[in-house]
Structure formats: structure tokens, C-alpha cells
Design an enzyme around this catalytic site. Structure first.
Site, PDB file in Angstrom:
ATOM      1  N   ASP A  32     -44.510  11.758  86.117  1.00  0.00           N
ATOM      2  CA  ASP A  32     -45.723  12.611  86.243  1.00  0.00           C
ATOM      3  C   ASP A  32     -45.458  13.058  87.670  1.00  0.00           C
ATOM      4  O   ASP A  32     -44.952  12.328  88.651  1.00  0.00           O
ATOM      5  CB  ASP A  32     -46.888  12.126  85.883  1.00  0.00           C
ATOM      6  CG  ASP A  32     -48.081  12.935  85.868  1.00  0.00           C
ATOM      7  OD1 ASP A  32     -47.810  14.294  85.549  1.00  0.00           O
ATOM      8  OD2 ASP A  32     -48.967  12.852  86.640  1.00  0.00           O
ATOM      9  N   SER A  33     -46.355  14.277  87.941  1.00  0.00           N
ATOM     10  CA  SER A  33     -46.731  14.718  89.334  1.00  0.00           C
ATOM     11  C   SER A  33     -47.364  13.505  90.134  1.00  0.00           C
ATOM     12  O   SER A  33     -47.360  13.629  91.432  1.00  0.00           O
ATOM     13  CB  SER A  33     -47.270  16.118  89.348  1.00  0.00           C
ATOM     14  OG  SER A  33     -48.433  15.945  88.717  1.00  0.00           O
ATOM     15  N   CYS A  42     -46.093  15.076  82.587  1.00  0.00           N
ATOM     16  CA  CYS A  42     -46.688  16.139  83.163  1.00  0.00           C
ATOM     17  C   CYS A  42     -46.526  17.600  82.293  1.00  0.00           C
ATOM     18  O   CYS A  42     -45.305  17.979  82.058  1.00  0.00           O
ATOM     19  CB  CYS A  42     -45.986  16.372  84.585  1.00  0.00           C
ATOM     20  SG  CYS A  42     -46.617  17.814  85.588  1.00  0.00           S
ATOM     21  N   GLU A  85     -59.812  13.022  89.402  1.00  0.00           N
ATOM     22  CA  GLU A  85     -59.444  12.371  90.643  1.00  0.00           C
ATOM     23  C   GLU A  85     -60.483  11.643  91.381  1.00  0.00           C
ATOM     24  O   GLU A  85     -60.306  10.563  91.849  1.00  0.00           O
ATOM     25  CB  GLU A  85     -58.301  12.945  91.415  1.00  0.00           C
ATOM     26  CG  GLU A  85     -57.029  13.179  90.320  1.00  0.00           C
ATOM     27  CD  GLU A  85     -55.772  13.265  91.245  1.00  0.00           C
ATOM     28  OE1 GLU A  85     -55.558  12.946  92.390  1.00  0.00           O
ATOM     29  OE2 GLU A  85     -54.780  13.538  90.692  1.00  0.00           O
ATOM     30  N   CYS A 117     -53.007  19.440  79.977  1.00  0.00           N
ATOM     31  CA  CYS A 117     -52.838  18.988  81.319  1.00  0.00           C
ATOM     32  C   CYS A 117     -53.297  17.254  81.288  1.00  0.00           C
ATOM     33  O   CYS A 117     -54.179  16.916  80.633  1.00  0.00           O
ATOM     34  CB  CYS A 117     -53.920  19.404  82.198  1.00  0.00           C
ATOM     35  SG  CYS A 117     -53.948  18.978  84.007  1.00  0.00           S
ATOM     36  N   HIS A 129     -54.715  15.273  83.127  1.00  0.00           N
ATOM     37  CA  HIS A 129     -56.243  14.798  83.394  1.00  0.00           C
ATOM     38  C   HIS A 129     -57.174  14.998  82.625  1.00  0.00           C
ATOM     39  O   HIS A 129     -58.235  14.274  82.566  1.00  0.00           O
ATOM     40  CB  HIS A 129     -56.508  15.383  84.809  1.00  0.00           C
ATOM     41  CG  HIS A 129     -55.672  14.915  86.056  1.00  0.00           C
ATOM     42  ND1 HIS A 129     -54.305  15.117  86.073  1.00  0.00           N
ATOM     43  CD2 HIS A 129     -55.963  14.314  87.012  1.00  0.00           C
ATOM     44  CE1 HIS A 129     -53.826  14.859  87.233  1.00  0.00           C
ATOM     45  NE2 HIS A 129     -54.842  14.118  87.779  1.00  0.00           N
TER      46      HIS A 129
HETATM   47  N1  DGL Z   1     -49.843  16.479  86.003  1.00  0.00           N
HETATM   48  C1  DGL Z   1     -50.021  17.763  86.007  1.00  0.00           C
HETATM   49  C2  DGL Z   1     -50.117  18.603  84.740  1.00  0.00           C
HETATM   50  O1  DGL Z   1     -50.109  17.897  83.823  1.00  0.00           O
HETATM   51  C3  DGL Z   1     -51.610  17.972  86.689  1.00  0.00           C
HETATM   52  C4  DGL Z   1     -51.558  17.916  88.014  1.00  0.00           C
HETATM   53  C5  DGL Z   1     -50.647  18.722  88.852  1.00  0.00           C
HETATM   54  O2  DGL Z   1     -51.158  19.827  89.097  1.00  0.00           O
HETATM   55  O3  DGL Z   1     -49.590  18.210  89.428  1.00  0.00           O
HETATM   56  O4  DGL Z   1     -49.848  19.671  84.545  1.00  0.00           O
END
Ligand code: DGL
Length: 271
Positions: free
Chosen positions: A15-16, A78, A157, A189, A191
């Protein structure tokens, strides 16, 4: 040199940053005998505001790292990376690779009764049209309404998931989707599942779909079809090794809140 049987190799997840831990959480529940490598690209987060080219470049380097560690399957947790990079990565690597978009789209299409689905995600995910495309393939009669919600990631976050501020922000973002009479809201997403209690307060008649459960299900099914599920042997424990590209302390602090359990074994790596 002794090599492990394929089914004993770990599952590679990337993931990012920390958000993909919502997906890891469901993978841990669904696959109790597996070991995992989780890579959070914390040095380059967020992906959600970046261009398609940049996200593909970042995703490629994360995948390359996980492949160098020997994994049996790759999970792109992600949504932004899944939206932009999966088609490219699938043509470049042989290993099974699962993203979060297709499983989420499938679940939403299965659940809608009035064929009106709302999707929320990062700017990149919404701009990519990935969910819209997959939903239309599954059922061309479904109408899709989408909205990017950039403030949701920092709210989660910060741990600011309940109370008046997230409620008002959610109300502002979701207002037009609710007016469009969607009956399913797809959380596109990593989060957003943390905001389910707040989002649910806005409407009781909309079913919320979280891609991560469906993704864990898909990973299980793919491993099973390839006879790659690790057997339940007493000596095997589920384990996770974490790799981050920056700030392991912050990853642990925020990540434990998202995962709901302790995070150990974090290594700072350079891609
Ligand atoms: N993990 C990213 C997503 O699900 C969210 C956070 C980011 O913008 O990197 O798209």
C-alpha cells in the site's frame, strides 16, 4: 540450497502507507496459517493526488521489492495503485496479482437493488474511472455516482474518525450521492472503513461496501484454486513482517490504531 515449497511462501501486500492495514486485517482473519510481507511506501504517500504515470512507477518499484523477497501472490491493497497500475503489472509479471477494485465492484453490484451505486475514493481513484469501468462490465444498467473525499485520509490518520468535524465533512462529501438515491456506497479507499460509524449516521438506508473483505475472499479463492493455502500445522504461526520506506515510528503509531493489534518487525527500507 533448500527452497521452501511454494505454499509456504509469504503473501506480499503493498500500500502507499498505513491504510492498507485495513486490507491486511481482513487477510489475517481469512488466512490464519499464512505469513505476510506488508510494504508501506510511507516515503511517497499519498498516491491519491499523483498522476497515473507516477503511481505506476511507484507501484512497479514496490512490486519489484516484494518479488525480490519471494512471495506466492501479490495483493495491491491501495485503491489508487490498483486503479492505475494493475492492468500494467498484470502484463509484466507472472505471479497472481490481486487488487481491491474488482472485488469491491463485484460486491457492490451484487448488493444494489435499485442499480444506483455511489463510489468514494481518492482523487486518483475517482479520476481513473476504474470502479465505474468494472461496475459497467458487470452490469451495464447500473448508474454510478462518484465523489473524491481527500480530507478523509488525513482525518483517519489523525485518529479523528468520530464527532462533529468528521460528521460535517462526511455530510458535505456525501450530500450529492445521497440526493442521487444510491442504495450502495462503495468505500474506494483504504482508510474509509474507519469512518463507517460516522458515515452510517448520515443514512440508514444505504448499504456500505468495504472492498477489503471481498479482496480477502478473492485471495483465499485464488490460493485455493492453485493449491497454495498453507496447511494448519501446529508448528506454523501466522506472522507479518513490515517494510516501510520512511518513518517506522509513525507507521507503528498510526498503524496499530488501524490494525487494532500490535505491530512489530518493522524494517526501514530504501526502494
Ligand atoms: N492507500 C490510498 C488508497 O487507497 C490512500 C492514501 C493515499 O492517497 O496514498 O487509494
Amino acid at each position: 540450497m533448500v527452497t521452501s515449497p511454494l505454499k509456504d511462501l509469504p503473501i506480499g501486500v503493498f500500500d502507499s502507507g498505513v491504510g492498507g492495514l485495513t486490507v491486511l486485517k481482513d487477510l489475517l482473519k481469512k488466512l490464519p496459517n499464512e505469513s505476510f510481507y506488508y510494504l508501506g511506501d510511507t516515503a511517497r504517500v499519498p498516491y491519491g493526488t499523483r498522476s497515473k504515470e507516477t503511481v505506476i512507477k511507484y507501484a512497479r518499484s514496490c512490486v519489484k521489492f516484494l518479488l525480490s523477497k519471494d512471495v506466492k501472490i501479490l495483493v495491491i491493497a491501495c485503491h489508487t495503485a490498483s486503479s492505475y497500475a494493475i492492468p500494467v503489472l498484470k502484463s509484466e509479471i507472472e505471479l497472481p496479482i490481486i487488487g481491491v477494485v474488482e472485488p469491491g465492484a463485484r460486491s457492490a453490484v451484487r448488493k444494489t437493488k435499485n442499480n444506483r451505486i455511489g463510489i468514494i475514493g481518492t482523487e486518483g481513484t475517482i479520476r481513473s474511472g476504474s470502479y465505474q469501468t468494472h461496475i459497467k462490465i458487470l452490469n451495464p444498467d447500473v448508474e454510478v455516482f462518484s465523489r473524491s473525499c481527500p480530507l478523509f485520509v488525513p482525518l483517519v490518520e489523525e485518529g479523528w474518525v468520530e464527532g462533529q468535524v468528521p460528521y460535517l465533512i462526511a455530510q458535505e462529501y456525501l450530500h450529492s450521492l445521497i440526493l442521487n438515491k444510491i442504495d450502495v456506497l462503495l468505500l474506494g479507499c483504504t482508510h474509509y472503513p474507519l469512518l463507517i460509524p460516522t458515515i452510517s449516521k448520515l443514512t440508514t438506508s444505504i448499504e456500505i461496501v468495504d472492498s477489503s473483505k471481498e479482496t480477502a475472499e478473492e485471495v483465499y479463492n485464488v490460493l485455493k484454486s492453485k493449491n497454495l493455502i498453507r496447511e494448519n500445522i501446529d508448528t506454523i504461526n501466522q506472522s507479518v513482517r513490515y517494510y516501510v520506506t520512511d518513518n517506522p515510528e509513525k507507521f507503528v503509531e498510526v498503524g496499530q490504531r488501524i490494525l487494532g493489534s500490535p505491530i512489530e518487525n518493522v524494517e526501514w527500507i530504501d526502494l
